[in-house]
Write an enzyme that holds these catalytic residues in place. Sequence first.
Site, mmCIF file in Angstrom:
data_model
loop_
_atom_site.group_PDB
_atom_site.id
_atom_site.type_symbol
_atom_site.label_atom_id
_atom_site.label_comp_id
_atom_site.label_asym_id
_atom_site.label_seq_id
_atom_site.Cartn_x
_atom_site.Cartn_y
_atom_site.Cartn_z
ATOM 1 N N HIS A 166 -3.380 -4.888 1.773
ATOM 2 C CA HIS A 166 -2.754 -5.143 3.080
ATOM 3 C C HIS A 166 -2.804 -6.624 3.480
ATOM 4 C CE1 HIS A 166 -2.357 -0.978 4.704
ATOM 5 N NE2 HIS A 166 -3.297 -0.732 3.808
ATOM 6 N N GLU B 58 -1.148 -8.068 5.640
ATOM 7 C CA GLU B 58 -0.871 -8.210 7.083
ATOM 8 C C GLU B 58 -2.135 -8.048 7.919
ATOM 9 O OE1 GLU B 58 -0.467 -5.621 5.346
ATOM 10 O OE2 GLU B 58 -0.781 -3.814 6.530
ATOM 11 N N CYS C 203 0.818 -1.213 0.000
ATOM 12 C CA CYS C 203 0.000 0.000 0.000
ATOM 13 C C CYS C 203 0.863 1.279 0.000
ATOM 14 C CB CYS C 203 -0.983 -0.057 1.164
ATOM 15 S SG CYS C 203 -2.485 0.841 0.804
#
Length: 194
Positions: free
Chosen positions: A172, A174, A77
């Site tokens: 994302h 994560e 990102c």
Amino acid sequence: MKIGVLALQGAFIEHINILRELGVEAVEVRLPEDLEGLDGLIIPGGESTTIGKLADTFELTEPLREFAAENPVWGTCAGMIFMAKDIGRDQPVLGVMDIVVERNAFGRQVDSFITPLEVSGLDGGEAQPFPAVFIRGPRLVEARGDAQVIACLADGTPVAAREGQWLVTSFHPELTGDPRFHEYFVKMVAEDQN
Ligand code: GLN
């Protein structure tokens, strides 16, 4: 293997946690000396203007560029924006990867979405789509030279690319419970060590 996560601003803790769950030694990077002995680096999502300004303030920009020239780096990102050569505006970036990106191309915070993504290089591949979380992410306008698109949305918009030892994702990985993108990067780092 030791992987650093740029920890100036943004979602760095989440990356550290996933790496540790995978049994990889993970450290926060805030100063040039934190890059010593690292085999790879993740640049997290957050706010690319802030990350760029803080990197300049802590005299990290040039050391990061030198690190990226020799080692695997993954930008998620805002990290993708920070790694791109062309972002169509003037703000401090590393500018290493031969991609053109457009910031905030998927709308505002309230327009955040999660969508299943087919990524051929991931474990499970197309049969097991990856849950991709988009939060004011950048669009990959063009992958130039050796940069290759590795994932697209259903409408054909490219959202992940690779160029040699560099990886970028508009979204994302994560923020999901799915560790496959981190496994993919760990594999890139392992291959780079051989
Ligand atoms: N909109 C942010 C930027 O332009 C990126 C958002 C994110 O990393 N989730 O830097």
